[in-house]
Design a protein around this motif. Structure first.
Motif, mmCIF file in Angstrom:
data_model
loop_
_atom_site.group_PDB
_atom_site.id
_atom_site.type_symbol
_atom_site.label_atom_id
_atom_site.label_comp_id
_atom_site.label_asym_id
_atom_site.label_seq_id
_atom_site.Cartn_x
_atom_site.Cartn_y
_atom_site.Cartn_z
ATOM 1 N N MET A 422 0.796 -1.356 -0.154
ATOM 2 C CA MET A 422 -0.031 0.069 -0.112
ATOM 3 C C MET A 422 0.960 1.212 0.037
ATOM 4 S SD MET A 422 -2.796 -0.850 2.971
ATOM 5 C CE MET A 422 -3.849 -2.219 2.888
ATOM 6 N N THR A 423 0.281 2.405 -0.506
ATOM 7 C CA THR A 423 0.872 3.716 -0.332
ATOM 8 C C THR A 423 0.639 4.032 1.064
ATOM 9 O OG1 THR A 423 -1.036 4.906 -1.312
ATOM 10 C CG2 THR A 423 0.962 4.273 -2.756
ATOM 11 N N ARG A 424 1.195 5.293 1.523
ATOM 12 C CA ARG A 424 0.499 5.671 2.885
ATOM 13 C C ARG A 424 -1.030 6.048 2.710
ATOM 14 N NH1 ARG A 424 0.346 11.054 4.635
ATOM 15 N NH2 ARG A 424 0.253 11.391 7.010
ATOM 16 N N THR A 425 -1.106 6.894 1.631
ATOM 17 C CA THR A 425 -2.579 7.135 1.425
ATOM 18 C C THR A 425 -3.743 6.118 1.528
ATOM 19 O OG1 THR A 425 -1.784 9.433 0.255
ATOM 20 C CG2 THR A 425 -4.317 8.405 -0.196
ATOM 21 N N GLU A 426 -3.117 4.920 0.662
ATOM 22 C CA GLU A 426 -4.038 3.762 0.781
ATOM 23 C C GLU A 426 -4.102 3.190 2.134
ATOM 24 O OE1 GLU A 426 -3.122 2.573 -4.021
ATOM 25 O OE2 GLU A 426 -1.853 1.881 -2.183
ATOM 26 N N TYR A 427 -2.950 3.049 2.804
ATOM 27 C CA TYR A 427 -3.039 2.462 4.202
ATOM 28 C C TYR A 427 -3.896 3.341 4.827
ATOM 29 C CZ TYR A 427 -1.528 2.063 8.951
ATOM 30 O OH TYR A 427 -1.396 1.879 10.207
ATOM 31 N N LEU A 428 -3.604 4.598 5.034
ATOM 32 C CA LEU A 428 -4.589 5.449 6.214
ATOM 33 C C LEU A 428 -6.112 5.435 5.691
ATOM 34 C CD1 LEU A 428 -2.624 8.723 6.375
ATOM 35 C CD2 LEU A 428 -2.861 6.846 8.031
ATOM 36 N N ALA A 429 -6.534 5.270 4.227
ATOM 37 C CA ALA A 429 -7.870 5.049 3.636
ATOM 38 C C ALA A 429 -8.445 3.735 4.242
ATOM 39 C CB ALA A 429 -7.851 5.078 2.315
ATOM 40 N N PHE A 430 -7.476 2.723 4.326
ATOM 41 C CA PHE A 430 -8.063 1.333 4.669
ATOM 42 C C PHE A 430 -8.269 1.365 6.048
ATOM 43 C CE2 PHE A 430 -7.343 -2.879 6.057
ATOM 44 C CZ PHE A 430 -8.223 -3.832 5.588
ATOM 45 N N MET A 431 -7.433 1.850 6.797
ATOM 46 C CA MET A 431 -7.645 1.697 8.178
ATOM 47 C C MET A 431 -8.634 2.589 8.654
ATOM 48 S SD MET A 431 -4.990 0.278 9.988
ATOM 49 C CE MET A 431 -4.547 0.922 11.647
ATOM 50 N N ARG A 432 -8.925 3.714 8.080
ATOM 51 C CA ARG A 432 -9.985 4.310 8.545
ATOM 52 C C ARG A 432 -11.517 3.777 8.028
ATOM 53 N NH1 ARG A 432 -6.864 9.795 6.689
ATOM 54 N NH2 ARG A 432 -6.100 10.234 8.731
ATOM 55 N N SER A 433 -11.333 2.797 6.851
ATOM 56 C CA SER A 433 -12.640 2.067 6.648
ATOM 57 C C SER A 433 -12.768 0.932 7.652
ATOM 58 C CB SER A 433 -12.176 1.496 5.303
ATOM 59 O OG SER A 433 -11.489 0.592 5.120
ATOM 60 N N LEU A 434 -11.826 0.643 8.370
ATOM 61 C CA LEU A 434 -12.194 -0.478 9.145
ATOM 62 C C LEU A 434 -12.940 0.099 10.516
ATOM 63 C CD1 LEU A 434 -8.672 -2.298 9.414
ATOM 64 C CD2 LEU A 434 -10.720 -2.959 8.280
ATOM 65 N N ALA A 435 -12.951 1.288 10.982
ATOM 66 C CA ALA A 435 -13.383 1.961 11.876
ATOM 67 C C ALA A 435 -14.971 1.852 11.963
ATOM 68 C CB ALA A 435 -13.187 3.180 12.153
ATOM 69 N N SER A 436 -15.868 1.317 12.914
ATOM 70 C CA SER A 436 -17.362 1.272 12.580
ATOM 71 C C SER A 436 -17.903 1.247 14.073
ATOM 72 C CB SER A 436 -17.712 0.186 11.481
ATOM 73 O OG SER A 436 -17.709 -1.054 12.358
ATOM 74 N N GLU A 437 -19.031 1.905 14.241
ATOM 75 C CA GLU A 437 -19.742 1.834 15.340
ATOM 76 C C GLU A 437 -21.260 1.373 14.724
ATOM 77 O OE1 GLU A 437 -19.476 4.419 18.637
ATOM 78 O OE2 GLU A 437 -17.496 5.028 18.021
ATOM 79 N N GLN A 438 -21.884 0.253 15.375
ATOM 80 C CA GLN A 438 -23.141 -0.389 14.994
ATOM 81 C C GLN A 438 -23.962 -0.464 16.211
ATOM 82 O OE1 GLN A 438 -21.462 -3.455 12.517
ATOM 83 N NE2 GLN A 438 -22.805 -2.680 10.811
ATOM 84 N N THR A 439 -25.317 -0.003 16.220
ATOM 85 C CA THR A 439 -26.191 -0.362 17.226
ATOM 86 C C THR A 439 -27.353 -1.214 16.832
ATOM 87 O OG1 THR A 439 -25.453 1.598 18.608
ATOM 88 C CG2 THR A 439 -27.557 0.408 19.277
ATOM 89 N N TYR A 440 -27.546 -2.317 17.308
ATOM 90 C CA TYR A 440 -28.786 -3.039 17.042
ATOM 91 C C TYR A 440 -29.841 -3.241 18.280
ATOM 92 C CZ TYR A 440 -25.730 -4.707 13.626
ATOM 93 O OH TYR A 440 -24.735 -4.519 12.514
ATOM 94 N N GLU A 441 -30.761 -2.438 18.077
ATOM 95 C CA GLU A 441 -31.756 -2.204 19.273
ATOM 96 C C GLU A 441 -32.468 -3.384 19.801
ATOM 97 O OE1 GLU A 441 -31.805 0.641 20.769
ATOM 98 O OE2 GLU A 441 -30.824 2.238 19.282
ATOM 99 N N ALA A 442 -32.883 -3.411 21.110
ATOM 100 C CA ALA A 442 -33.649 -4.741 21.582
ATOM 101 C C ALA A 442 -34.797 -4.874 20.649
ATOM 102 C CB ALA A 442 -33.618 -4.428 22.890
ATOM 103 N N GLU A 443 -35.610 -3.854 20.384
ATOM 104 C CA GLU A 443 -36.855 -3.816 19.780
ATOM 105 C C GLU A 443 -36.454 -4.554 18.392
ATOM 106 O OE1 GLU A 443 -37.009 -0.951 22.869
ATOM 107 O OE2 GLU A 443 -35.790 -1.085 21.207
ATOM 108 N N SER A 444 -35.666 -4.198 17.823
ATOM 109 C CA SER A 444 -35.297 -4.600 16.432
ATOM 110 C C SER A 444 -34.868 -6.300 16.508
ATOM 111 C CB SER A 444 -34.392 -4.073 15.744
ATOM 112 O OG SER A 444 -33.072 -3.971 16.165
ATOM 113 N N ASN A 445 -34.846 -6.590 17.692
ATOM 114 C CA ASN A 445 -34.338 -7.928 17.553
ATOM 115 C C ASN A 445 -35.492 -8.970 18.171
ATOM 116 O OD1 ASN A 445 -31.694 -7.568 17.089
ATOM 117 N ND2 ASN A 445 -31.089 -7.208 19.128
ATOM 118 N N VAL A 446 -36.628 -8.585 18.350
ATOM 119 C CA VAL A 446 -37.781 -9.242 18.774
ATOM 120 C C VAL A 446 -39.062 -8.978 17.644
ATOM 121 C CG1 VAL A 446 -39.584 -9.484 20.535
ATOM 122 C CG2 VAL A 446 -37.239 -8.837 21.235
ATOM 123 N N ASP A 447 -39.192 -9.984 17.176
ATOM 124 C CA ASP A 447 -40.075 -9.854 15.915
ATOM 125 C C ASP A 447 -41.704 -10.520 16.460
ATOM 126 O OD1 ASP A 447 -41.430 -9.547 13.680
ATOM 127 O OD2 ASP A 447 -40.400 -11.223 12.599
#
Length: 447
Positions: A422-447
């Protein structure tokens, strides 16, 4: 004009002349351990040593990092020599800090000793005059990927972006002018010899997980609650049930811990927190395992009607060492300890942020013996400082001479023939793409 062997002898003599000072520096750091991004005293010791040698330096890099440059007699590539400033947290270690539990249970104190030793050997006018290019001496913070909550708070406060020292220094541009890199790590594995040439390492991503249930009286009305600990336990089982899908060749490692299991035994746990690493030999293997872990976490929450928050944090890239540099290191190792004492390891399933450096430039990460016990354990102690500091310093300095002497012909060839992932630019873009925060609410888990 002196030969490379003449230069090496001169460098080795200078290192030997200050062997006691270098070992004492390592032992002083051993007695004052500091975890990542908190290495204030250790950083000051490094700066003082550079100052004593008359080498200009910059400090405060990535909060606590330090860099000094030695200039060769003519233009050429820049080679970075690195040592790591930080410790682990191992309360039971014999040299642990009584207040913080910090301890050098991985030998980083010796890395700083050997880095300063290489500086002592190379920082001679008639040696530098024969080198083409520069030697960047970099004391790096926060290699051990620990205290994720604390480091994430630094990130949220804008003090750092990445939770490891070398990724942070890459982001800051401290390696933009570096063409080759090297460091040496201690080992306690007898079969690896006194000096060891190493191959690849696993990469990793980190995860912070929060299961969200509903509290209620555990004895009187458990039916009114949603047990977040049950959700976490089911998720752990689901992760285990996926292990048979991990290919042996990918050396996947997933090792979660529960950092908060509830508030009181009398209450249905409303919140449970976990952390885990997801490691693998390749980026594809890590991404596949990461997807399966996320799926298992959601399944555990869904099964009991809980919610779950999953934060994925960029960790370290897989390590891929440069074969040409390793082959230059091998004869130096043989000369120093004898060919029968030079080991080789094809792959390690641990992770290091030297992997991040190796993605963008030719790099090597050999090992030196001298320690006993289990790495990261309470019994990991360096016994042979002559080997772990002085011999390692000579191995580093000798490899610099091979690469940068004779007009840096070998160094230039390695740089020209290396194809970075990777180039430095590609490396930083890939590392930043890994970061995520996801929330799955309780209500959406009960059908």
């Amino acid at each position: 004009m002196p030969s490379k062997e003449d230069l090496k002898r001169q460098v080795f003599n200078a290192i030997d002349s200050r062997a006691d000072d270098l070992v004492n520096l390592a032992k002083t750091i051993l007695g004052n351990p500091e975890p990542g991004f908190r290495e204030v005293r250790t950083s000051q010791l490094v700066g003082s040593f550079f100052g004593e040698m008359g080498i200009p330096f910059r400090s405060g890099l990535g909060l606590t990092g330090v860099r000094a440059d030695l200039l060769g007699g003519s233009p050429g590539p820049t080679m970075a020599l690195m040592g790591e400033l930080d410790s682990l947290i191992v309360n039971e270690h014999p040299y642990a800090d009584a207040t913080t539990g910090a301890a050098h249970a991985c030998g980083h104190h010796c890395q700083i000793g050997m880095l300063m030793g290489a500086a002592v050997g190379l920082n001679q006018p008639d040696v530098l005059a024969q080198l083409s290019g520069r030697v960047a001496l970099v004391a790096v913070p926060a290699e051990e990927y620990i205290e994720i909550e604390y480091r994430d708070s630094l990130r949220r406060d804008g003090k750092i972006e990445f939770l490891g020292g070398k990724p942070e220094l890459i982001k800051l541009g401290e390696f933009d002018d570096v063409d080759l890199a090297m460091m040496v790590h201690t080992t306690s594995t007898v079969e690896e010899g006194k000096l060891c040439i190493s191959g690849t390492n696993n990469g990793t991503v980190a995860k912070k997980i929060q299961f969200l249930g509903k509290g209620s009286h555990a004895g009187g009305s458990p039916h009114l609650g949603i047990n977040a600990l049950n959700a976490a336990t089911l998720a752990l089982s689901a992760i285990h049930y996926n292990r048979e899908t991990f290919r042996d060749a990918d050396t996947v490692r997933v090792h979660p811990i529960i950092t908060k299991g509830g508030e009181a035994v009398s209450a249905v746990p409303a919140e449970v927190r976990m952390e885990t690493f997801v490691r693998g030999k390749t980026i594809d293997a890590i991404m596949d395992a990461n997807m399966k872990v996320d799926r298992a976490l959601r399944a555990g929450a869904m099964a009991v009607g809980a919610g779950v928050r999953i934060q994925t944090i960029p960790g370290y890239m897989p390590l891929a060492q440069n074969g040409q540099m390793n082959e230059l290191f091998r004869p130096n190792a043989s000369d120093l300890v004898g060919p029968e004492a030079v080991g080789h390891v094809a792959h390690r399933t641990g992770s290091t942020d030297m992997g991040d450096i190796s993605q963008i430039m030719p790099a090597i990460h050999p090992y030196v013996g001298g320690a006993t016990g289990l790495g990261h354990g309470a019994d990991y102690v360096v016994q042979d400082y002559q080997l772990a500091v002085i011999t390692a310093a000579k191995a580093m300095a000798a490899t610099v001479i091979d690469l940068l002497a004779d007009g840096a012909s070998l160094g230039n060839r390695v740089v020209a023939e290396h194809r970075p992932e990777m180039t430095r630019t590609e490396y930083l873009a890939f590392m930043r793409s890994l970061a995520s925060e996801q929330t799955y609410e309780a209500e959406s888990n009960v059908d």
